[in-house]
Every structure is written in C-alpha cells, then in structure tokens.
Motif scaffolding. Structure first.
Motif, PDB file in Angstrom:
ATOM      1  N   LEU A  65       0.808  -1.216   0.000  1.00  0.00           N
ATOM      2  CA  LEU A  65       0.000   0.000   0.000  1.00  0.00           C
ATOM      3  C   LEU A  65       0.846   1.274   0.000  1.00  0.00           C
ATOM      4  O   LEU A  65       0.312   2.376  -0.178  1.00  0.00           O
ATOM      5  CB  LEU A  65      -0.914   0.043   1.236  1.00  0.00           C
ATOM      6  CG  LEU A  65      -1.928  -1.093   1.395  1.00  0.00           C
ATOM      7  CD1 LEU A  65      -2.567  -1.018   2.779  1.00  0.00           C
ATOM      8  CD2 LEU A  65      -2.991  -1.006   0.307  1.00  0.00           C
ATOM      9  N   SER A  66       2.131   1.127   0.206  1.00  0.00           N
ATOM     10  CA  SER A  66       2.974   2.281   0.529  1.00  0.00           C
ATOM     11  C   SER A  66       2.938   3.399  -0.514  1.00  0.00           C
ATOM     12  O   SER A  66       3.059   4.568  -0.160  1.00  0.00           O
ATOM     13  CB  SER A  66       4.421   1.827   0.748  1.00  0.00           C
ATOM     14  OG  SER A  66       4.933   1.218  -0.420  1.00  0.00           O
ATOM     15  N   SER A  67       2.772   3.047  -1.779  1.00  0.00           N
ATOM     16  CA  SER A  67       2.779   4.091  -2.809  1.00  0.00           C
ATOM     17  C   SER A  67       1.564   5.002  -2.714  1.00  0.00           C
ATOM     18  O   SER A  67       1.548   6.093  -3.296  1.00  0.00           O
ATOM     19  CB  SER A  67       2.840   3.454  -4.202  1.00  0.00           C
ATOM     20  OG  SER A  67       1.682   2.681  -4.440  1.00  0.00           O
ATOM     21  N   ARG A  68       0.545   4.565  -1.967  1.00  0.00           N
ATOM     22  CA  ARG A  68      -0.694   5.361  -1.857  1.00  0.00           C
ATOM     23  C   ARG A  68      -0.945   5.876  -0.448  1.00  0.00           C
ATOM     24  O   ARG A  68      -1.964   6.503  -0.203  1.00  0.00           O
ATOM     25  CB  ARG A  68      -1.891   4.512  -2.295  1.00  0.00           C
ATOM     26  CG  ARG A  68      -1.812   3.995  -3.726  1.00  0.00           C
ATOM     27  CD  ARG A  68      -3.136   3.387  -4.162  1.00  0.00           C
ATOM     28  NE  ARG A  68      -3.482   2.173  -3.449  1.00  0.00           N
ATOM     29  CZ  ARG A  68      -4.641   1.983  -2.807  1.00  0.00           C
ATOM     30  NH1 ARG A  68      -5.556   2.934  -2.780  1.00  0.00           N
ATOM     31  NH2 ARG A  68      -4.877   0.830  -2.204  1.00  0.00           N
ATOM     32  N   LEU A  69      -0.017   5.608   0.445  1.00  0.00           N
ATOM     33  CA  LEU A  69      -0.256   5.875   1.865  1.00  0.00           C
ATOM     34  C   LEU A  69       0.502   7.082   2.390  1.00  0.00           C
ATOM     35  O   LEU A  69       1.645   7.337   2.008  1.00  0.00           O
ATOM     36  CB  LEU A  69       0.214   4.675   2.687  1.00  0.00           C
ATOM     37  CG  LEU A  69      -0.668   3.466   2.906  1.00  0.00           C
ATOM     38  CD1 LEU A  69       0.017   2.497   3.850  1.00  0.00           C
ATOM     39  CD2 LEU A  69      -2.032   3.855   3.432  1.00  0.00           C
ATOM     40  N   THR A  70      -0.152   7.781   3.328  1.00  0.00           N
ATOM     41  CA  THR A  70       0.538   8.740   4.166  1.00  0.00           C
ATOM     42  C   THR A  70      -0.066   8.649   5.554  1.00  0.00           C
ATOM     43  O   THR A  70      -1.283   8.749   5.712  1.00  0.00           O
ATOM     44  CB  THR A  70       0.396  10.188   3.674  1.00  0.00           C
ATOM     45  OG1 THR A  70       0.907  10.304   2.349  1.00  0.00           O
ATOM     46  CG2 THR A  70       1.154  11.143   4.596  1.00  0.00           C
ATOM     47  N   ILE A  71       0.773   8.402   6.542  1.00  0.00           N
ATOM     48  CA  ILE A  71       0.344   8.436   7.941  1.00  0.00           C
ATOM     49  C   ILE A  71       1.150   9.527   8.621  1.00  0.00           C
ATOM     50  O   ILE A  71       2.369   9.579   8.485  1.00  0.00           O
ATOM     51  CB  ILE A  71       0.563   7.075   8.627  1.00  0.00           C
ATOM     52  CG1 ILE A  71      -0.298   5.996   7.946  1.00  0.00           C
ATOM     53  CG2 ILE A  71       0.200   7.170  10.110  1.00  0.00           C
ATOM     54  CD1 ILE A  71      -0.087   4.590   8.505  1.00  0.00           C
ATOM     55  N   SER A  72       0.458  10.382   9.342  1.00  0.00           N
ATOM     56  CA  SER A  72       1.129  11.505   9.994  1.00  0.00           C
ATOM     57  C   SER A  72       0.608  11.678  11.407  1.00  0.00           C
ATOM     58  O   SER A  72      -0.475  11.205  11.748  1.00  0.00           O
ATOM     59  CB  SER A  72       0.905  12.785   9.195  1.00  0.00           C
ATOM     60  OG  SER A  72      -0.475  13.064   9.070  1.00  0.00           O
ATOM     61  N   VAL A  73       1.419  12.352  12.215  1.00  0.00           N
ATOM     62  CA  VAL A  73       1.053  12.594  13.610  1.00  0.00           C
ATOM     63  C   VAL A  73       0.958  14.092  13.849  1.00  0.00           C
ATOM     64  O   VAL A  73       1.746  14.866  13.313  1.00  0.00           O
ATOM     65  CB  VAL A  73       2.078  11.929  14.566  1.00  0.00           C
ATOM     66  CG1 VAL A  73       3.459  12.530  14.391  1.00  0.00           C
ATOM     67  CG2 VAL A  73       1.622  12.021  16.003  1.00  0.00           C
ATOM     68  N   ASP A  74      -0.037  14.482  14.630  1.00  0.00           N
ATOM     69  CA  ASP A  74      -0.273  15.886  14.987  1.00  0.00           C
ATOM     70  C   ASP A  74      -0.228  15.955  16.516  1.00  0.00           C
ATOM     71  O   ASP A  74      -1.256  15.803  17.178  1.00  0.00           O
ATOM     72  CB  ASP A  74      -1.629  16.325  14.439  1.00  0.00           C
ATOM     73  CG  ASP A  74      -1.921  17.800  14.674  1.00  0.00           C
ATOM     74  OD1 ASP A  74      -1.185  18.437  15.459  1.00  0.00           O
ATOM     75  OD2 ASP A  74      -2.891  18.311  14.085  1.00  0.00           O
ATOM     76  N   THR A  75       0.961  16.165  17.062  1.00  0.00           N
ATOM     77  CA  THR A  75       1.101  16.098  18.513  1.00  0.00           C
ATOM     78  C   THR A  75       0.352  17.227  19.231  1.00  0.00           C
ATOM     79  O   THR A  75      -0.233  16.966  20.284  1.00  0.00           O
ATOM     80  CB  THR A  75       2.581  16.083  18.918  1.00  0.00           C
ATOM     81  OG1 THR A  75       3.322  17.017  18.140  1.00  0.00           O
ATOM     82  CG2 THR A  75       3.180  14.730  18.671  1.00  0.00           C
ATOM     83  N   PRO A  76       0.321  18.461  18.729  1.00  0.00           N
ATOM     84  CA  PRO A  76      -0.444  19.489  19.456  1.00  0.00           C
ATOM     85  C   PRO A  76      -1.921  19.138  19.616  1.00  0.00           C
ATOM     86  O   PRO A  76      -2.539  19.468  20.619  1.00  0.00           O
ATOM     87  CB  PRO A  76      -0.262  20.736  18.590  1.00  0.00           C
ATOM     88  CG  PRO A  76       1.009  20.514  17.861  1.00  0.00           C
ATOM     89  CD  PRO A  76       1.023  19.032  17.581  1.00  0.00           C
ATOM     90  N   ARG A  77      -2.472  18.457  18.611  1.00  0.00           N
ATOM     91  CA  ARG A  77      -3.895  18.090  18.660  1.00  0.00           C
ATOM     92  C   ARG A  77      -4.105  16.671  19.167  1.00  0.00           C
ATOM     93  O   ARG A  77      -5.247  16.189  19.210  1.00  0.00           O
ATOM     94  CB  ARG A  77      -4.532  18.237  17.289  1.00  0.00           C
ATOM     95  CG  ARG A  77      -4.581  19.683  16.794  1.00  0.00           C
ATOM     96  CD  ARG A  77      -5.310  19.797  15.482  1.00  0.00           C
ATOM     97  NE  ARG A  77      -5.406  21.186  15.023  1.00  0.00           N
ATOM     98  CZ  ARG A  77      -6.043  21.566  13.921  1.00  0.00           C
ATOM     99  NH1 ARG A  77      -6.649  20.677  13.167  1.00  0.00           N
ATOM    100  NH2 ARG A  77      -6.083  22.834  13.585  1.00  0.00           N
ATOM    101  N   ASN A  78      -3.010  15.995  19.526  1.00  0.00           N
ATOM    102  CA  ASN A  78      -3.079  14.642  20.084  1.00  0.00           C
ATOM    103  C   ASN A  78      -3.843  13.689  19.161  1.00  0.00           C
ATOM    104  O   ASN A  78      -4.748  12.947  19.596  1.00  0.00           O
ATOM    105  CB  ASN A  78      -3.727  14.645  21.473  1.00  0.00           C
ATOM    106  CG  ASN A  78      -3.027  13.718  22.434  1.00  0.00           C
ATOM    107  OD1 ASN A  78      -1.802  13.572  22.411  1.00  0.00           O
ATOM    108  ND2 ASN A  78      -3.786  13.089  23.312  1.00  0.00           N
ATOM    109  N   ARG A  79      -3.471  13.690  17.908  1.00  0.00           N
ATOM    110  CA  ARG A  79      -4.143  12.824  16.960  1.00  0.00           C
ATOM    111  C   ARG A  79      -3.195  12.420  15.837  1.00  0.00           C
ATOM    112  O   ARG A  79      -2.140  13.021  15.675  1.00  0.00           O
ATOM    113  CB  ARG A  79      -5.367  13.517  16.368  1.00  0.00           C
ATOM    114  CG  ARG A  79      -5.045  14.727  15.496  1.00  0.00           C
ATOM    115  CD  ARG A  79      -6.315  15.472  15.120  1.00  0.00           C
ATOM    116  NE  ARG A  79      -6.070  16.460  14.054  1.00  0.00           N
ATOM    117  CZ  ARG A  79      -6.968  17.330  13.635  1.00  0.00           C
ATOM    118  NH1 ARG A  79      -8.185  17.355  14.166  1.00  0.00           N
ATOM    119  NH2 ARG A  79      -6.668  18.189  12.670  1.00  0.00           N
TER     120      ARG A  79
END
Lengths: 120, 110
Positions: A65-79
């Motif tokens: 799936l990697s060519s279509r994936l993005t996972i990110s973290v938003d620490t200020p919003r805890n999500r």
C-alpha cells in the motif's frame, strides 16, 4: 484509560483520497513508549496491517500500500491521520486505529473502527 | 496471501482444549515477538497474548501462547461457547519493515 476514536467520511468515490483521523484521549500521543497505527478489515475478511507512526514522525508502511499511503502525527492536537490516495472498491473496509508498545509490537488499545465504502 | 499462515478453522467441544498454529519465517516469528488477537463476532479485535506468551490484565489463564522457532501457538483450555471468535496472530517482519497478521482462524465450539 486511554481511548482512540476514528473519524472521517464513510463514503469515498473511486480514484479519490480516503482521509481518516484518530483522536487520542486520556493519554498523550507524544509518549515515546508507544506508537500508533492503522489496521483495516474488508467485509468478511481478515485483518490487514496498514502502517504505523511514531511521535517523532517516523513511519512504516505496508509495502503493498505504501505508494498510496501517508500516515502523519499531529502532537499538538493529540491525533494521527491516514490518507490513502487513488482508492478503489478494494479499499472498502472497516478501518481501525490502534496503539502499540515499542519493542512489543502488539496493538493493545483499539478504536471502535469506522466503515469506509468506496463507491460512486 | 498472508505472510503468516493459520488454519482457516478449528473446532472442539465445550470444556475441551484447542490449539491454533501460526507459521512464519526467520524474517518474522523467528526473530520477533508474536501477539494474538481475539475478535468476537461484530466486535473490535482484542489483544489476547503479547510477547509470545504474556497475557494482558483481565485475560483468563485459559488462554496461553508459545513460540518455537518460526511457529507460534495459541492454546485455549476449558472451551466455552463465548470463545467462538476469529483469532489472529501478528508480528513484525524484518524484511518487509512492516507488521503482518495471519489470515485468521475461526474457532467453533461445538
């Protein structure tokens, strides 16, 4: 007790982008003890590991799936978030967010899951 | 096709014992911890076993895990009808740099 809650559209059109967010409550996403991931389950089928993100922003993705994936973290919003581009009907599934402990790698806390259907 | 191989189904009578196998390779089970998950019908997966053989708080000791070489096994003793569920093994794959699940095993308590 830490809780995870997925949110996002339940219906996505083919070729468009699926976007989901997992909000962490009663705990901090910034902890270096844990990392955060996504798992999906097509109707009537088994679990599929999608990918994970550490609080540092480091990610690991399912190679299929990697060519279509993005996972990110938003620490200020805890999500943390998941994006899957160019979706097809094969991406129709219940999507779960979950927490894992570094070094152990088992998902010990799961969100309730959210059904995403890809259809025009 | 899953990286980890599980039998599609197992069955046993109430009160009996059942084992569920999970076969992998040196790239995953052979060098990483194995976890097991229970998914009751219509519910969220639940961590049953971690670090090959450890049970989270609240998991009865009827559930046990073991690992030998490139295979892992989940054991359930004193089967109850409430144990009917899908069971999945999971681990990390060093070569893929990603997590992997087995295909799942449906347990039927006859």
């Amino acid at each position: 007790q830490l809780r995870l809650q997925e949110s996002g559209p339940g219906l996505v059109k083919p070729s468009e982008t699926l976007s989901l967010t997992c909000t962490v409550s009663s705990g901090s996403i910034s902890s270096t003890t844990y990392y955060w991931g996504w798992v999906r389950q097509p109707p009537g089928k088994g679990l599929e590991w999608i990918g994970v993100v550490f609080s540092s922003g480091t990610t690991f993705y399912n190679p299929s799936l990697s060519s279509r994936l993005t996972i990110s973290v938003d620490t200020p919003r805890n999500r943390f978030s998941l994006e899957v581009t160019s979706v097809t009907a094969a991406d129709t599934a219940v999507y779960y967010c979950a927490r894992a402990e570094s070094g152990i790698d088992g998902f010990d806390i799961w969100g309730q899951g959210t059904m995403v259907t890809v259809s025009s | 096709q899953s990286v980890l191989t599980q039998p599609p189904s197992v069955s046993a009578a109430p009160g009996q014992k059942v084992t569920i196998s999970c076969s992998g390779s040196s790239s995953n089970i052979g060098n990483k911890y194995v976890s097991w998950y229970q998914q009751l019908p219509g519910t969220v997966p639940k961590l049953l076993i971690y670090e090959n053989d450890k049970r989270p708080s609240g998991i009865p000791d009827r559930f046990s895990g073991s690992k030998s070489g490139t295979s892992a096994t989940l054991g359930i003793t004193g089967l109850q009808t409430g144990d009917e569920a899908d069971y999945y093994c999971g681990t990390w794959d060093i070569g893929l740099h990603a997590g992997v699940f087995g295909g799942g095993t449906k347990l039927t308590v006859l």
